[in-house]
Design a protein around this motif. Structure first.
Motif, PDB file in Angstrom:
ATOM      1  N   SER A  56       0.748  -1.225   0.111  1.00 50.06           N
ATOM      2  CA  SER A  56      -0.003  -0.068   0.043  1.00 50.06           C
ATOM      3  C   SER A  56       1.018   1.256  -0.093  1.00 50.06           C
ATOM      4  CB  SER A  56      -0.960   0.096   1.211  1.00 50.06           C
ATOM      5  OG  SER A  56      -0.295   0.144   2.330  1.00 50.06           O
ATOM      6  N   SER A  60       1.594   0.155   5.208  1.00 47.33           N
ATOM      7  CA  SER A  60       1.048  -0.842   6.354  1.00 47.33           C
ATOM      8  C   SER A  60       0.453  -1.876   5.716  1.00 47.33           C
ATOM      9  CB  SER A  60       0.155   0.224   6.825  1.00 47.33           C
ATOM     10  OG  SER A  60      -1.056   0.665   6.096  1.00 47.33           O
ATOM     11  N   SER A  61       0.013  -2.317   4.548  1.00 51.23           N
ATOM     12  CA  SER A  61      -0.594  -3.308   3.935  1.00 51.23           C
ATOM     13  C   SER A  61       0.073  -4.018   2.947  1.00 51.23           C
ATOM     14  CB  SER A  61      -2.023  -3.050   3.683  1.00 51.23           C
ATOM     15  OG  SER A  61      -2.632  -3.927   3.101  1.00 51.23           O
ATOM     16  N   THR A  62       0.330  -5.343   2.838  1.00 53.86           N
ATOM     17  CA  THR A  62       1.088  -6.019   1.816  1.00 53.86           C
ATOM     18  C   THR A  62       0.051  -7.190   1.377  1.00 53.86           C
ATOM     19  OG1 THR A  62       2.526  -7.173   3.476  1.00 53.86           O
ATOM     20  CG2 THR A  62       3.169  -5.187   2.554  1.00 53.86           C
ATOM     21  N   ASP A  63       0.392  -7.769   0.432  1.00 54.68           N
ATOM     22  CA  ASP A  63      -0.167  -8.792   0.131  1.00 54.68           C
ATOM     23  C   ASP A  63       0.567  -9.916  -1.117  1.00 54.68           C
ATOM     24  OD1 ASP A  63      -3.167 -10.106  -2.029  1.00 54.68           O
ATOM     25  OD2 ASP A  63      -2.336 -10.811  -0.299  1.00 54.68           O
ATOM     26  N   THR A 108      -5.943   2.106   2.504  1.00 55.49           N
ATOM     27  CA  THR A 108      -4.912   1.600   3.506  1.00 55.49           C
ATOM     28  C   THR A 108      -4.715   0.200   3.637  1.00 55.49           C
ATOM     29  OG1 THR A 108      -6.924   1.454   5.038  1.00 55.49           O
ATOM     30  CG2 THR A 108      -5.529   3.541   4.980  1.00 55.49           C
ATOM     31  N   LYS A 109      -5.705  -0.815   3.007  1.00 50.16           N
ATOM     32  CA  LYS A 109      -5.409  -2.056   3.015  1.00 50.16           C
ATOM     33  C   LYS A 109      -5.473  -2.502   1.316  1.00 50.16           C
ATOM     34  CE  LYS A 109      -7.053  -6.591   4.514  1.00 50.16           C
ATOM     35  NZ  LYS A 109      -5.757  -6.990   4.504  1.00 50.16           N
ATOM     36  N   THR A 111      -4.871  -5.631  -1.919  1.00 57.46           N
ATOM     37  CA  THR A 111      -4.633  -6.938  -2.230  1.00 57.46           C
ATOM     38  C   THR A 111      -4.308  -7.041  -3.696  1.00 57.46           C
ATOM     39  OG1 THR A 111      -7.082  -7.564  -3.008  1.00 57.46           O
ATOM     40  CG2 THR A 111      -6.643  -7.898  -0.734  1.00 57.46           C
TER      41      THR A 111
END
Length: 133
Positions: A56, A60-63, A108-109, A111
């Motif tokens: 992101s 703060s967000s990963t996939d 913030t999140k 995918t």
């Protein structure tokens, strides 16, 4: 014009590690690095391009796809306009040209499924990763 430059590729033995970098520059007026999510893709000879990870805009967000989960880690330094891909426990099947790409995102999140590859606004030139003994 937004530009991405990958670096850090090379030849590594199975089980080894590499850290790739993706440096971003050329922001339009009013834009900056932390307006962009960064995706990573790879393409092996004779295979289709695969999107395998995304981070992101804030970091703060990963996939990750299952095949790299637990082995690859994305991070970003928004002060340096750079994303890092730490690759551990490399396997011969990880051999490919690795690309990073940028997409404007305030989520913030994130995918991998959120962004079609056609939505990415700019791509790097790629860096070769070869895993072989």
């Amino acid at each position: 014009q937004l530009q991405l430059v990958e670096s850090g590729g090379g030849l590594v033995q199975p089980g080894g590690s590499l850290r790739l970098s993706c440096a971003v520059s050329g922001f339009s007026a009013g834009f900056k690095f932390d307006y962009y999510a960064i995706g990573w893709f790879r393409q092996a000879p004779g295979k289709e391009r695969e999107g395998f990870s995304v981070i992101s805009s804030s970091g703060s967000s990963t996939d990750y796809v299952d095949s790299v989960k637990g082995r690859f880690t994305l991070s970003r330094d928004n002060a340096k306009d750079t994303v890092y891909l730490q690759m551990n426990s490399l396997k011969p099947e990880d051999t490919a040209v690795y690309y990073c790409a940028a997409v404007t995102s305030v989520l913030t999140k994130v995918t991998l499924a959120q962004y079609d590859p056609s939505e990415y606004e700019a791509w790097g030139q790629g860096t070769q990763v070869t895993v072989s003994s």
